[in-house]
Structures are given as structure tokens and as C-alpha cells.
Design a protein around this motif. Structure first.
Motif, PDB file in Angstrom:
ATOM      1  N   ILE A   1      -9.657  30.204 -47.155  1.00 48.53           N
ATOM      2  CA  ILE A   1      -9.509  28.858 -46.593  1.00 48.53           C
ATOM      3  C   ILE A   1      -8.328  28.928 -45.631  1.00 48.53           C
ATOM      4  O   ILE A   1      -7.173  29.004 -46.053  1.00 48.53           O
ATOM      5  N   LEU A   2      -8.618  28.947 -44.342  1.00 47.32           N
ATOM      6  CA  LEU A   2      -7.592  29.042 -43.305  1.00 47.32           C
ATOM      7  C   LEU A   2      -7.373  27.632 -42.772  1.00 47.32           C
ATOM      8  O   LEU A   2      -8.105  27.142 -41.900  1.00 47.32           O
ATOM      9  N   ALA A   3      -6.370  26.977 -43.340  1.00 48.00           N
ATOM     10  CA  ALA A   3      -6.190  25.535 -43.129  1.00 48.00           C
ATOM     11  C   ALA A   3      -5.560  25.242 -41.781  1.00 48.00           C
ATOM     12  O   ALA A   3      -4.771  26.020 -41.241  1.00 48.00           O
ATOM     13  N   ASP A   4      -5.899  24.063 -41.272  1.00 47.98           N
ATOM     14  CA  ASP A   4      -5.297  23.555 -40.051  1.00 47.98           C
ATOM     15  C   ASP A   4      -5.231  22.035 -40.172  1.00 47.98           C
ATOM     16  O   ASP A   4      -5.778  21.450 -41.101  1.00 47.98           O
ATOM     17  N   GLY A   5      -4.535  21.412 -39.269  1.00 47.61           N
ATOM     18  CA  GLY A   5      -4.490  19.969 -39.222  1.00 47.61           C
ATOM     19  C   GLY A   5      -3.916  19.330 -40.477  1.00 47.61           C
ATOM     20  O   GLY A   5      -2.905  19.769 -41.034  1.00 47.61           O
ATOM     21  N   GLU A   6      -4.614  18.296 -40.976  1.00 48.27           N
ATOM     22  CA  GLU A   6      -4.139  17.524 -42.118  1.00 48.27           C
ATOM     23  C   GLU A   6      -4.012  18.374 -43.369  1.00 48.27           C
ATOM     24  O   GLU A   6      -3.034  18.257 -44.123  1.00 48.27           O
TER      25      GLU A   6
ATOM     26  N   VAL B   1      -2.994  23.753 -53.967  1.00 51.04           N
ATOM     27  CA  VAL B   1      -3.535  25.111 -54.047  1.00 51.04           C
ATOM     28  C   VAL B   1      -4.263  25.311 -55.381  1.00 51.04           C
ATOM     29  O   VAL B   1      -5.342  25.890 -55.432  1.00 51.04           O
ATOM     30  N   ALA B   2      -3.659  24.837 -56.454  1.00 51.37           N
ATOM     31  CA  ALA B   2      -4.294  24.955 -57.768  1.00 51.37           C
ATOM     32  C   ALA B   2      -5.634  24.232 -57.791  1.00 51.37           C
ATOM     33  O   ALA B   2      -6.607  24.716 -58.372  1.00 51.37           O
ATOM     34  N   GLU B   3      -5.697  23.072 -57.125  1.00 49.38           N
ATOM     35  CA  GLU B   3      -6.954  22.324 -57.092  1.00 49.38           C
ATOM     36  C   GLU B   3      -8.011  23.075 -56.279  1.00 49.38           C
ATOM     37  O   GLU B   3      -9.183  23.111 -56.648  1.00 49.38           O
ATOM     38  N   LEU B   4      -7.581  23.685 -55.172  1.00 48.62           N
ATOM     39  CA  LEU B   4      -8.526  24.435 -54.355  1.00 48.62           C
ATOM     40  C   LEU B   4      -9.085  25.647 -55.110  1.00 48.62           C
ATOM     41  O   LEU B   4     -10.213  26.059 -54.890  1.00 48.62           O
ATOM     42  N   MET B   5      -8.273  26.201 -56.006  1.00 47.67           N
ATOM     43  CA  MET B   5      -8.681  27.417 -56.708  1.00 47.67           C
ATOM     44  C   MET B   5      -9.334  27.159 -58.054  1.00 47.67           C
ATOM     45  O   MET B   5      -9.656  28.101 -58.780  1.00 47.67           O
ATOM     46  N   THR B   6      -9.573  25.902 -58.401  1.00 46.01           N
ATOM     47  CA  THR B   6     -10.186  25.632 -59.700  1.00 46.01           C
ATOM     48  C   THR B   6     -11.643  26.067 -59.761  1.00 46.01           C
ATOM     49  O   THR B   6     -12.240  26.056 -60.827  1.00 46.01           O
TER      50      THR B   6
ATOM     51  N   GLY C   1       7.516  24.957 -45.744  1.00 48.65           N
ATOM     52  CA  GLY C   1       7.460  24.034 -44.624  1.00 48.65           C
ATOM     53  C   GLY C   1       6.971  24.650 -43.333  1.00 48.65           C
ATOM     54  O   GLY C   1       6.669  23.920 -42.380  1.00 48.65           O
ATOM     55  N   GLN C   2       6.877  25.974 -43.266  1.00 48.12           N
ATOM     56  CA  GLN C   2       6.478  26.646 -42.033  1.00 48.12           C
ATOM     57  C   GLN C   2       5.166  27.406 -42.170  1.00 48.12           C
ATOM     58  O   GLN C   2       4.284  27.298 -41.319  1.00 48.12           O
ATOM     59  N   SER C   3       5.057  28.187 -43.226  1.00 48.90           N
ATOM     60  CA  SER C   3       3.839  28.987 -43.413  1.00 48.90           C
ATOM     61  C   SER C   3       3.684  29.318 -44.888  1.00 48.90           C
ATOM     62  O   SER C   3       4.670  29.377 -45.628  1.00 48.90           O
ATOM     63  N   MET C   4       2.449  29.535 -45.315  1.00 53.09           N
ATOM     64  CA  MET C   4       2.191  29.870 -46.705  1.00 53.09           C
ATOM     65  C   MET C   4       0.908  30.668 -46.842  1.00 53.09           C
ATOM     66  O   MET C   4      -0.018  30.539 -46.035  1.00 53.09           O
ATOM     67  N   ILE C   5       0.898  31.506 -47.843  1.00 51.29           N
ATOM     68  CA  ILE C   5      -0.305  32.236 -48.247  1.00 51.29           C
ATOM     69  C   ILE C   5      -0.299  32.295 -49.765  1.00 51.29           C
ATOM     70  O   ILE C   5       0.691  32.712 -50.371  1.00 51.29           O
ATOM     71  N   ALA C   6      -1.367  31.862 -50.366  1.00 51.87           N
ATOM     72  CA  ALA C   6      -1.559  31.974 -51.814  1.00 51.87           C
ATOM     73  C   ALA C   6      -2.965  32.503 -52.049  1.00 51.87           C
ATOM     74  O   ALA C   6      -3.891  32.193 -51.295  1.00 51.87           O
ATOM     75  N   HIS C   7      -3.098  33.315 -53.071  1.00 51.91           N
ATOM     76  CA  HIS C   7      -4.414  33.918 -53.284  1.00 51.91           C
ATOM     77  C   HIS C   7      -4.629  34.229 -54.755  1.00 51.91           C
ATOM     78  O   HIS C   7      -3.687  34.361 -55.546  1.00 51.91           O
TER      79      HIS C   7
ATOM     80  N   LEU D   1     -10.149  34.271 -53.819  1.00 49.59           N
ATOM     81  CA  LEU D   1      -9.898  33.199 -52.862  1.00 49.59           C
ATOM     82  C   LEU D   1      -8.488  33.312 -52.300  1.00 49.59           C
ATOM     83  O   LEU D   1      -7.529  33.557 -53.046  1.00 49.59           O
ATOM     84  N   THR D   2      -8.382  33.149 -50.996  1.00 50.75           N
ATOM     85  CA  THR D   2      -7.092  33.119 -50.304  1.00 50.75           C
ATOM     86  C   THR D   2      -6.974  31.797 -49.571  1.00 50.75           C
ATOM     87  O   THR D   2      -7.927  31.362 -48.905  1.00 50.75           O
ATOM     88  N   VAL D   3      -5.814  31.177 -49.678  1.00 49.84           N
ATOM     89  CA  VAL D   3      -5.517  29.943 -48.957  1.00 49.84           C
ATOM     90  C   VAL D   3      -4.320  30.220 -48.060  1.00 49.84           C
ATOM     91  O   VAL D   3      -3.286  30.717 -48.524  1.00 49.84           O
ATOM     92  N   ALA D   4      -4.435  29.913 -46.772  1.00 47.52           N
ATOM     93  CA  ALA D   4      -3.355  30.179 -45.819  1.00 47.52           C
ATOM     94  C   ALA D   4      -3.203  28.998 -44.881  1.00 47.52           C
ATOM     95  O   ALA D   4      -4.186  28.334 -44.522  1.00 47.52           O
ATOM     96  N   ALA D   5      -1.965  28.752 -44.476  1.00 46.08           N
ATOM     97  CA  ALA D   5      -1.681  27.659 -43.537  1.00 46.08           C
ATOM     98  C   ALA D   5      -0.395  27.980 -42.786  1.00 46.08           C
ATOM     99  O   ALA D   5       0.485  28.689 -43.296  1.00 46.08           O
ATOM    100  N   GLY D   6      -0.298  27.471 -41.582  1.00 43.56           N
ATOM    101  CA  GLY D   6       0.928  27.619 -40.803  1.00 43.56           C
ATOM    102  C   GLY D   6       1.017  28.896 -39.992  1.00 43.56           C
ATOM    103  O   GLY D   6       2.008  29.102 -39.281  1.00 43.56           O
ATOM    104  N   TRP D   7       0.023  29.725 -40.063  1.00 43.73           N
ATOM    105  CA  TRP D   7       0.034  30.975 -39.314  1.00 43.73           C
ATOM    106  C   TRP D   7      -0.804  30.842 -38.051  1.00 43.73           C
ATOM    107  O   TRP D   7      -1.690  29.996 -37.947  1.00 43.73           O
ATOM    108  N   SER D   8      -0.551  31.729 -37.099  1.00 38.92           N
ATOM    109  CA  SER D   8      -1.365  31.751 -35.889  1.00 38.92           C
ATOM    110  C   SER D   8      -2.749  32.298 -36.209  1.00 38.92           C
ATOM    111  O   SER D   8      -2.978  32.924 -37.254  1.00 38.92           O
ATOM    112  N   SER D   9      -3.678  32.053 -35.283  1.00 39.10           N
ATOM    113  CA  SER D   9      -5.037  32.559 -35.495  1.00 39.10           C
ATOM    114  C   SER D   9      -5.051  34.085 -35.550  1.00 39.10           C
ATOM    115  O   SER D   9      -5.913  34.680 -36.214  1.00 39.10           O
ATOM    116  N   THR D  10      -4.092  34.741 -34.890  1.00 42.76           N
ATOM    117  CA  THR D  10      -4.017  36.205 -34.926  1.00 42.76           C
ATOM    118  C   THR D  10      -3.778  36.699 -36.343  1.00 42.76           C
ATOM    119  O   THR D  10      -4.458  37.623 -36.820  1.00 42.76           O
TER     120      THR D  10
END
Length: 437
Positions: free
Chosen positions: A150-155, A171-176, A198-204, A208-217
Motif C-alpha cells: 500500500i503506497l499511500a498518498d494524499g489523505e 497501520v494495525a488496521e490496514l494489516m488486520t 512526520g516525514q516518511s514511514m515504512i511498516a511491513h 503486506l508493506t505500507v509506505a508513505a512520504g517517499w518519492s515514487s522512485t
């Protein structure tokens, strides 16, 4: 092939990566960088293109005809099929979902993609049937291992960055989905080195991997790492099955001759070689940072492999292959010994035939030479078989060869009786009393 616009999409991407049980040799393909933008890492992608998965199918499909749209609105769906250097096939389903979608709905979508992977439907039929028509592949096409990102963006990205990844209720809810009604799931891993509150995160987790705040690269780099892991697990499974099947085939094969035994053994050795190549270029090539050097991807790779048990899986499989190699080496020794024994028997038979032929041919030849000579000792009135007269000739012709035969027989008995010809052969173990002779 133009890069997929999902690489720069402001919407949340949910990428499902599946291994399959199909190999597709000699298919036209293009580098993975034609589909995903890897930015500054593209130079390494280009240099390592021969060792990385390549694109053999990239097609947008009607999202409304996809079974994963039960609770979330998939605004765009793209199906990509990759082929690895060992010709394994991977399927990537990239779904673009509005970033305002509820976490519970995203969790339901990922649950469906993971748990119901064999029952995914597209355009009114099974996904596997849709893929089989386009690749094409034979019957029995199935999906194997899976990992989702789940490569999150926006809200959604804003909500995820609002609290630490390892303690995030979101994150816990997404991984249930991992629970699927069967109780709690393992706590997600959030490597500290790549989580900046507040800037970037990765949890897995494992799947399942959840990431936010990173560039598309970096997001695309995460996709590559997860794709490599799924491919490696599929290779490990196939390596174990191939090694076992080869051994079973060897055990079931009835060899009635040494030539057939060599053929069976050659098949086993060939399969072992293929398994070793699978481990080298299907697993070991992807477990470190040599191909794509980036510290953030390195941390993610190590953490993901630790959760999934990649190192232990590789180590256990390597030991199995090593033991099979020991079996092959032992069989080679047995075959070599059998061939040597057979050759020795042939040599002995030839030597015996020459000796027997000599004993049969030489004495008569000497006698004929004697009786054919012009001498007063031989008269025409007497038969050459008159032993009362010619017994000295017969004795001189046969006695030497008869004596050699007796000496050889006695020498053979002596060789078989003695046990001192090889040092230490037949010596009793320390503390064992010698037997009286």
C-alpha cells in the motif's frame, strides 16, 4: 513501451505481487524500467537488466470488471507480467484507489487479493484464465506466493505520517487482513532507520508493506525488493520439489545395465545442476545490495527478509541441495567402481582367452613342426599318435605349458590366501584380540 502513469499518480497505489507455477522461455520482453521510474537508480537497473525481471505483458484493464472492487472504488487497474532470468513468471496487479478510502475498506481489498488469490475474477472470468489467454500458457496455470504494498498518498499518507509506524493504529488496521477472523496478527515491523516521524514511514509484515512520504522512485524500489523476494520464494519451493522429484525418479528407475544406470545418474546430476543455477540466479542474486545499491532499500530488504525467513529458507534449501550433491557424488563413485570392475573382468577374460588359445595352439604347432621336419627319427611307417615312440616330443611340447598353468594356479591361491599385500588390511581394531590361525 511508455511508463505507466501510476508511477506519478497522486492516488494511493495498492500493488499485489504474485508468483505463478509457469515458466515462459524465449518471450519478447522489455526492461522493468520501461514500466516504473527508478530515477537515480536507473543506471543500476540498466547495468543489471540481465539479472532482473523483465516485462512481457503490460495492459490496462477495466477496473469495473475486477472482483477486487467490492468495497473500494478502483479507479484504474493495470496488469503487468514479468519474466525472471530463470524464466519464472510473476504477475503484478496495480490498483489506483482514492486516497480518502477508509482503512477498513483497503484492508478488505488486500484481504481479498491475498486470501482469495485463486478466485480473483476479471471481466467475467477467472483472472488466471484471462492471463492464460494472453501469455499463452497451458492448463494448470496457478498463482503461488503473494506480497502486497500500500503506497499511500494524499489523505491516507497524511494520516499514516501523523503517528509512528510501529505503534500506528491505522497501520494495525490496514494489516488486520492477516487475521482473517483467526485472532491477532504479528506486530508490524517499522525499521527505525527508514522511519522519520512526520516525514516518511515504512511498516511491513510478511505479506503486506505500507509506505508513505517517499518519492515514487523509492516506492518503485520497494516494489522491486518485494518482487525479488516473492520470486526468490517461488524458486526455493521449486528447487526443493525438483531436487526431491529427481531423487525419487532416480530411486524408481530400474537399471538393467551399467549404461542405463549411467543414464539415470546423468539425469539426476543434470537436475542438480539446474537446481544450483536456480539458487544462484533466482535467489542469491537478490539477497543483498550488489545489483541495486541504496541504503533505504537495503534496510527494507533486510527487515522484510528477516520477517519472511528468507535467510533460513535459503540456508535450509542449500543444505538439502548439498546433501543431494553428496548422493550424486556417492553414486558417481559407485558407478566408477562398477565400471572399473567391469573393465577388469573384461581384461581378465581377454587374458584368459589369450592364455587358453596359446595353450591350445602353441603345443600342436610345435608338434607339427617337429613331425614336419626331415629327420631319421620320424618315419612314414609310424603314426604321429604313436606315443610309445614319440612320447618325448609330446612331453617336451606340453610339459612347459602345463607347468606354467600349475604355477599360476598355485600363485593365485597364494594371493587370495594372504592378507598382507596391502598395509593395514585386515588388522584388528585396537584392543581386539587376534584370532588364532
Amino acid at each position: 513501451m511508455p511508463r505507466s502513469p501510476v508511477a506519478a499518480s497522486p492516488r494511493t497505489r495498492v500493488i499485489s505481487i504474485f508468483s505463478t507455477n509457469t515458466s515462459l522461455p524465449n518471450r519478447p520482453s522489455e526492461p522493468l524500467s520501461t514500466m516504473l521510474d527508478f530515477g537515480f537508480l536507473e543506471r543500476f537497473m540498466t547495468d543489471s537488466a540481465g539479472l532482473l525481471p523483465r516485462v512481457i505483458l503490460h495492459e490496462r484493464v477495466d477496473a469495473e470488471g475486477f472482483s477486487g472492487t467490492r468495497k473500494v472504488a478502483v479507479e484504474q487497474l493495470t496488469c503487468t507480467v514479468l519474466s525472471t532470468p530463470r524464466e519464472d513468471t510473476l504477475v503484478l496487479l496495480v490498483a489506483e484507489i482514492d486516497s480518502s478510502a477508509a482503512a477498513a475498506d483497503l484492508s478488505d481489498y488486500v484481504t481479498h487479493m491475498h486470501v482469495d488469490r485463486d478466485r480473483l475474477e476479471l471481466l467475467g472470468g477467472p483472472l488466471t484464465t484471462w492471463l492464460a489467454e494472453r501469455l499463452p500458457v497451458g492448463d494448470g496455470f496457478r498463482i503461488g506466493y503473494a506480497h502486497h504494498l500500500i503506497l499511500a498518498d494524499g489523505e491516507l499518507a497524511t494520516k499514516l505520517l501523523a503517528e509512528p509506524g510501529d505503534r500506528s493504529a491505522l497501520v494495525a488496521e490496514l494489516m488486520t487482513y492477516r487475521a482473517a477472523g483467526r485472532g491477532k496478527v504479528a506486530a508490524p515491523k517499522a525499521p527505525e532507520a527508514i522511519n522519520d516521524p512526520g516525514q516518511s514511514m515504512i511498516a511491513h509484515g510478511r505479506s503486506l508493506t505500507v509506505a508513505a512520504g517517499w518519492s515514487s522512485t523509492i516506492h518503485n524500489g520497494l516494489v522491486l525488493v518485494a518482487t525479488s523476494m516473492i520470486s526468490a520464494f517461488a524458486v526455493l519451493r521449486r528447487a526443493r520439489l525438483r531436487a526431491f522429484d529427481a531423487l525419487q525418479d532416480d530411486l524408481r528407475s530400474a537399471a538393467d545395465s551399467l549404461a542405463e544406470a549411467r543414464e539415470v545418474h546423468a539425469r539426476l546430476a543434470t537436475e542438480l545442476g539446474e537446481v544450483q543455477l536456480d539458487l544462484s540466479f533466482g535467489v542469491e542474486a537478490y539477497i543483498d545490495s550488489v545489483l541495486i545499491p541504496d541504503s533505504r532499500l537495503d534496510v527494507y530488504r533486510e527487515s522484510l527478509h528477516a520477517v519472511a525467513g528468507m535467510d533460513s529458507g535459503l540456508a535450509n534449501t542449500s543444505r538439502m541441495v548439498e546433501r543431494l550433491g553428496s548422493v550424486v557424488a556417492a553414486r558417481s563413485t559407485v558407478l566408477a567402481s562398477a565400471e572399473q570392475s567391469l573393465q577388469e573382468r573384461r581384461d581378465r577374460m581377454l587374458t584368459t582367452m589369450v592364455a587358453v588359445g596359446s595353450m591350445i595352439a602353441i603345443p600342436p604347432a610345435l608338434l607339427l613342426a617337429y613331425f614336419g621336419s626331415s629327420t631319421s627319427d620320424i618315419t612314414g611307417e609310424r603314426s604321429i599318435f604313436d606315443l610309445s615312440v614319440y612320447w618325448p616330443a609330446y612331453l617336451l611340447a606340453w610339459a612347459p605349458f602345463t607347468g606354467l598353468l600349475v604355477i599360476g594356479w598355485l600363485a593365485r591361491r597364494r594371493v587370495r590366501a594372504t592378507r598382507q599385500l596391502l598395509p593395514g588390511l585386515g588388522e584388528p581394531a585396537p584392543g581386539t584380540p587376534r584370532r588364532r590361525r
